[in-house]
Design a protein around this motif. Structure first.
Motif, PDB file in Angstrom:
ATOM      1  N   PHE A   1      13.245  65.853  36.002  1.00 49.93           N
ATOM      2  CA  PHE A   1      14.502  64.425  35.737  1.00 49.93           C
ATOM      3  C   PHE A   1      15.572  64.428  37.489  1.00 49.93           C
ATOM      4  CE2 PHE A   1      18.280  63.595  33.730  1.00 49.93           C
ATOM      5  CZ  PHE A   1      17.942  62.783  33.249  1.00 49.93           C
ATOM      6  N   THR A   2      15.459  66.083  37.631  1.00 52.64           N
ATOM      7  CA  THR A   2      16.134  66.204  38.614  1.00 52.64           C
ATOM      8  C   THR A   2      16.138  65.762  39.962  1.00 52.64           C
ATOM      9  OG1 THR A   2      16.838  68.493  38.298  1.00 52.64           O
ATOM     10  CG2 THR A   2      17.257  67.985  40.879  1.00 52.64           C
ATOM     11  N   MET A   3      14.540  65.466  39.808  1.00 46.17           N
ATOM     12  CA  MET A   3      13.759  64.829  40.846  1.00 46.17           C
ATOM     13  C   MET A   3      14.237  62.878  41.207  1.00 46.17           C
ATOM     14  SD  MET A   3      12.930  66.851  43.346  1.00 46.17           S
ATOM     15  CE  MET A   3      13.493  68.113  43.549  1.00 46.17           C
ATOM     16  N   PHE A   4      13.946  63.245  39.694  1.00 44.09           N
ATOM     17  CA  PHE A   4      14.701  61.520  39.978  1.00 44.09           C
ATOM     18  C   PHE A   4      16.393  61.073  39.705  1.00 44.09           C
ATOM     19  CE2 PHE A   4      16.594  58.535  36.668  1.00 44.09           C
ATOM     20  CZ  PHE A   4      15.679  57.381  37.166  1.00 44.09           C
ATOM     21  N   MET A   5      16.978  61.487  39.103  1.00 43.98           N
ATOM     22  CA  MET A   5      18.477  61.815  39.746  1.00 43.98           C
ATOM     23  C   MET A   5      18.788  61.416  41.083  1.00 43.98           C
ATOM     24  SD  MET A   5      19.905  61.431  36.248  1.00 43.98           S
ATOM     25  CE  MET A   5      21.626  61.917  36.755  1.00 43.98           C
ATOM     26  N   ILE A   6      18.454  63.103  41.807  1.00 38.36           N
ATOM     27  CA  ILE A   6      18.567  62.744  42.955  1.00 38.36           C
ATOM     28  C   ILE A   6      18.022  61.854  43.722  1.00 38.36           C
ATOM     29  CG2 ILE A   6      18.311  64.903  44.915  1.00 38.36           C
ATOM     30  CD1 ILE A   6      18.058  66.788  42.762  1.00 38.36           C
ATOM     31  N   VAL A   7      17.097  60.849  43.451  1.00 35.69           N
ATOM     32  CA  VAL A   7      16.734  59.762  44.553  1.00 35.69           C
ATOM     33  C   VAL A   7      17.354  58.571  44.037  1.00 35.69           C
ATOM     34  CG1 VAL A   7      14.440  58.274  43.877  1.00 35.69           C
ATOM     35  CG2 VAL A   7      14.003  61.182  44.581  1.00 35.69           C
ATOM     36  N   CYS A   8      17.609  58.314  42.675  1.00 32.54           N
ATOM     37  CA  CYS A   8      18.583  57.225  42.013  1.00 32.54           C
ATOM     38  C   CYS A   8      20.195  57.124  42.942  1.00 32.54           C
ATOM     39  CB  CYS A   8      18.309  57.772  40.477  1.00 32.54           C
ATOM     40  SG  CYS A   8      17.140  56.879  39.715  1.00 32.54           S
ATOM     41  N   LYS A   9      20.432  58.810  42.803  1.00 30.70           N
ATOM     42  CA  LYS A   9      21.904  58.570  43.679  1.00 30.70           C
ATOM     43  C   LYS A   9      21.598  58.581  44.769  1.00 30.70           C
ATOM     44  CE  LYS A   9      25.427  58.883  41.517  1.00 30.70           C
ATOM     45  NZ  LYS A   9      26.546  59.757  41.351  1.00 30.70           N
ATOM     46  N   VAL A  10      21.274  59.490  45.390  1.00 31.61           N
ATOM     47  CA  VAL A  10      20.846  59.493  46.917  1.00 31.61           C
ATOM     48  C   VAL A  10      20.597  57.590  47.506  1.00 31.61           C
ATOM     49  CG1 VAL A  10      20.097  60.111  49.053  1.00 31.61           C
ATOM     50  CG2 VAL A  10      20.184  61.848  47.383  1.00 31.61           C
ATOM     51  N   PHE A  11      20.026  57.874  46.495  1.00 33.43           N
ATOM     52  CA  PHE A  11      19.412  56.051  47.234  1.00 33.43           C
ATOM     53  C   PHE A  11      20.895  54.922  46.599  1.00 33.43           C
ATOM     54  CE2 PHE A  11      18.375  51.684  45.403  1.00 33.43           C
ATOM     55  CZ  PHE A  11      17.841  51.130  47.541  1.00 33.43           C
ATOM     56  N   MET A  12      21.702  55.157  46.035  1.00 36.71           N
ATOM     57  CA  MET A  12      22.153  53.854  45.516  1.00 36.71           C
ATOM     58  C   MET A  12      24.066  54.760  46.556  1.00 36.71           C
ATOM     59  SD  MET A  12      21.926  54.941  41.737  1.00 36.71           S
ATOM     60  CE  MET A  12      23.240  53.617  40.559  1.00 36.71           C
ATOM     61  N   THR A  13      24.104  55.762  46.795  1.00 34.50           N
ATOM     62  CA  THR A  13      25.059  56.054  47.566  1.00 34.50           C
ATOM     63  C   THR A  13      24.898  55.712  49.173  1.00 34.50           C
ATOM     64  OG1 THR A  13      25.465  57.840  46.158  1.00 34.50           O
ATOM     65  CG2 THR A  13      26.984  58.622  47.894  1.00 34.50           C
ATOM     66  N   ALA A  14      23.550  56.174  49.519  1.00 35.15           N
ATOM     67  CA  ALA A  14      22.866  55.394  51.405  1.00 35.15           C
ATOM     68  C   ALA A  14      24.060  54.444  50.793  1.00 35.15           C
ATOM     69  CB  ALA A  14      21.556  55.709  51.063  1.00 35.15           C
ATOM     70  N   THR A  15      23.584  53.342  49.442  1.00 32.33           N
ATOM     71  CA  THR A  15      23.290  51.886  49.498  1.00 32.33           C
ATOM     72  C   THR A  15      24.565  51.309  49.773  1.00 32.33           C
ATOM     73  OG1 THR A  15      21.582  51.335  48.213  1.00 32.33           O
ATOM     74  CG2 THR A  15      20.482  51.333  50.196  1.00 32.33           C
ATOM     75  N   HIS A  16      25.123  52.148  49.073  1.00 35.88           N
ATOM     76  CA  HIS A  16      26.452  51.556  48.709  1.00 35.88           C
ATOM     77  C   HIS A  16      26.700  50.970  47.005  1.00 35.88           C
ATOM     78  CE1 HIS A  16      29.283  53.131  51.062  1.00 35.88           C
ATOM     79  NE2 HIS A  16      28.339  53.309  51.786  1.00 35.88           N
ATOM     80  N   SER A  17      24.505  50.840  46.259  1.00 41.53           N
ATOM     81  CA  SER A  17      24.837  49.440  45.492  1.00 41.53           C
ATOM     82  C   SER A  17      25.254  50.077  44.106  1.00 41.53           C
ATOM     83  CB  SER A  17      23.320  49.452  45.723  1.00 41.53           C
ATOM     84  OG  SER A  17      22.594  50.539  44.904  1.00 41.53           O
ATOM     85  N   HIS A  18      25.264  49.682  42.994  1.00 38.03           N
ATOM     86  CA  HIS A  18      25.619  50.351  41.974  1.00 38.03           C
ATOM     87  C   HIS A  18      25.164  49.405  40.558  1.00 38.03           C
ATOM     88  CE1 HIS A  18      28.830  51.795  42.709  1.00 38.03           C
ATOM     89  NE2 HIS A  18      29.588  50.321  43.319  1.00 38.03           N
ATOM     90  N   ALA A  19      23.460  48.954  41.406  1.00 37.53           N
ATOM     91  CA  ALA A  19      22.614  48.083  40.115  1.00 37.53           C
ATOM     92  C   ALA A  19      21.604  49.214  39.754  1.00 37.53           C
ATOM     93  CB  ALA A  19      20.746  47.727  41.013  1.00 37.53           C
TER      94      ALA A  19
END
Lengths: 293, 293, 293
Positions: free
Chosen positions: C212-230
């Motif tokens: 679950f940590t891996m999933f959260m990190i991947v999602c959150k880092v991706f969203m932060t890096a791409t400024h996406s809110h999807a």
């Protein structure tokens, strides 16, 4: 008198079975659904918020009583069966195909039975609340009253916050400023039960439960059947209030307004919300004017 | 030094008798009455809500402290005598024939005595709060400060919700954004008492109580007599704040506004409410425009 | 599998050291600073309120969990070191000369590390919350879920009141009506952890934490890096919701609106705030019209 005791027992046993809880939940969520016209859109748009509101409507009284007595507010949610039952009712009422369940529970004769059962449960909650508080504070009359009252009134007392959860905000009114019949009846009832509990009222608890239940059922069923909102307490209050609390249209207020120009804030007697809105605007205009100077 | 100790004792014993509580309640409810001009209409229209507000003004500090320390918030209401006394004062102030009682308590010399006594009680509450928290959390400095502070400030800290109970809603300001003198003094006082409790301040508690009580009485009586709202802390703060927290008129903010266009919400520095109102309208207009597109 | 366990241990040990807490605080207060553009003015005008908000952002999850479980809400503030650390971070971010510290933490690569660490801590908080609740209520599934959820979501769930503290009031929306990604992920995560805790999910806790940590990190880092809110859950939800909760654009609502003319209040489906504003105005106009008659 035995006959009566037996009827009380019937009353209590009857309201003990899960079926009543089922009806209680149905009634709660059903009233929650008709109580505001956006309930269905909300259940579609954000089912979780809708479910949370429904749970508040079902278990609000336990949450408030636990808060008052410093116990975990989600204590009652450890009864998984009740929560699952309430969830099932919520789902059936909002998402039943062809809206069948909702049409059933809103069928008048059935609805009147629900209303009657809800009052049976309400009175037993009040008695239980007073009991519970008396067990913890032997001479805390005010605590007994408060606990019994919140057990009886339930979510109505936190209506402002229940609305906030749905994105609605109506600060100009609340249940305490304008009591509905159930809230007021719970208040008077909890006073009676507190007097009985502290032996100031020479009557057995079973009889008090019985008589108060009958009174509540008659009033509530009559009001539901006739769609009337006239409180049966109105005549008594209109006779007593002026004696103890003076008349509403008293010239005092304005008099003191002048006397204390250094009033920290302007309040708005809620009843006419439009008026209060206007006063608010006035306040804003004044502030703006002050700023402009 | 003995003389001082004795004076402290007098101070404390004096403020222990019911008479002071009576005065405290009188002062609380009296200030509650003049604090907003609708109090009298409200007491006529919904006496129960008015009574509840008065109770909040009298026992707010106990309620908040109990909430913070996870004890039943209505714990203090088990002191029936205090609640009945407060209720009697509330009744006399609002419904006394010819408004006699109110005219008495608002008679300046008497009022100054009340104000002085209220400060005596306030300081003792702060000390008691710090004591109580220290008893439960031996090294919890922040908890001691929080408890002492809410014990000293009382209802002021929940003013927003106390207003909501009366149907008034002023979100653009609150006691923490714009501290009044008593709140600020309680905050500084509770820091002193916490330092004394943790032996960082080499002074006996009795003396600290005495000196702080004298300071509060002098300030409050002077402010009440001269109707001034100038905080005696202002000069000190105007000297210290710029050193630690920079100047108010800093160009930072706008700079960062541009830097972070992706700001989730537009906040409104409350002090000029009119301005914030305008900004809100701007926000709404923007949203509507976006919708129109 | 050992490798994985070891990685989990690394994960946990790593997130145990104060450094992570430091980063967590930095991230919290940093997000608190950019989350609304008035933060800097506020920190200048009323540093205390700004500090209190920052503390809420850092310890909100503990406060909420303690409230739910009936423990003192300021319990966590007995960890002086944590509070002092958070205070130091708050001071550095807002009052560091030349705004250096803020520029550092908002430097993207560093920011991504913070975001990742924050998710590590979030998942561990959820697991700890479920654990704690399970320890007190062995079969209280709903209580476990509630506790884990508030531990994971933290201040977001009380955003309305956190805004009120700053003098902002946005009743038309809240985190429960429109869940952000972290809140939703915490909700799903806490359900998984509850199933694992009650042995319905055949997987060791360490592995669940790791995945679950891996999933959260991947999602959150991706969203932060791409400024996406999807939200990554969107596709799944868009597939499941219609099946269980019907389609959003259902004609039911209006139908029932007509059916139950005696609706107590008009609700406003929040999503289009402008619309709800207009409806409100309509309501006011109606009331005024009624008054005029």
């Amino acid at each position: 008198m035995e006959r009566m005791e037996r009827m009380v027992l019937v009353c209590i046993l009857f309201s003990d079975c899960k079926k009543t809880f089922f009806c209680l939940f149905a009634e709660s969520i059903f009233s929650f659904r008709i109580c505001f016209t956006g309930a269905v859109e909300m259940s579609r748009k954000s089912p979780f918020a809708s479910w949370l509101c429904a749970m508040l409507h079902c278990f609000g009284s336990y949450i408030l009583a636990d808060l008052l007595l410093g116990e975990p507010p989600i204590d009652y949610f450890s009864n998984n069966s009740s929560v699952i039952l309430a969830t099932a009712v919520w789902y059936l009422i909002f998402f039943c195909p062809m809206n069948l369940f909702y049409k059933c529970v809103s069928f008048l004769p059935l609805k009147l039975i629900f209303v009657a059962m809800k009052e049976v449960v309400r009175v037993r909650k009040i008695a239980a609340g007073v009991h519970h508080a008396h067990h913890r504070y032997h001479h805390g009359w005010f605590i007994m009253m408060a606990t019994g009252w919140v057990k009886g009134s339930g979510v109505a007392l936190m209506s402002n916050f229940e609305q906030l959860l749905r994105g609605v905000w109506k600060p100009e009114t609340n249940e305490i400023l304008h009591m509905s019949f159930p809230t007021k009846a719970s208040l008077y009832g909890t006073i009676l039960f507190t007097l009985q509990q502290t032996h100031w009222l020479p009557i057995s608890e079973a009889n008090l439960i019985f008589f108060f239940t009958m009174f509540m059922i008659v009033c509530k069923v009559f009001m539901t059947a006739t769609h009337s909102h006239a409180s049966p307490f109105a005549p008594v209050e209109s006779f007593i209030c002026p004696v103890f609390f003076g008349s509403v249209s008293s010239g005092h207020s304005s008099h003191h307004h002048n006397q204390h120009g250094a009033s920290h804030e302007v309040s708005h007697p809620p009843p006419p919300p439009a008026k209060s809105k206007e006063e608010l605007n006035e306040g804003t205009r004044k502030r703006k004017a002050k700023k402009a100077e």
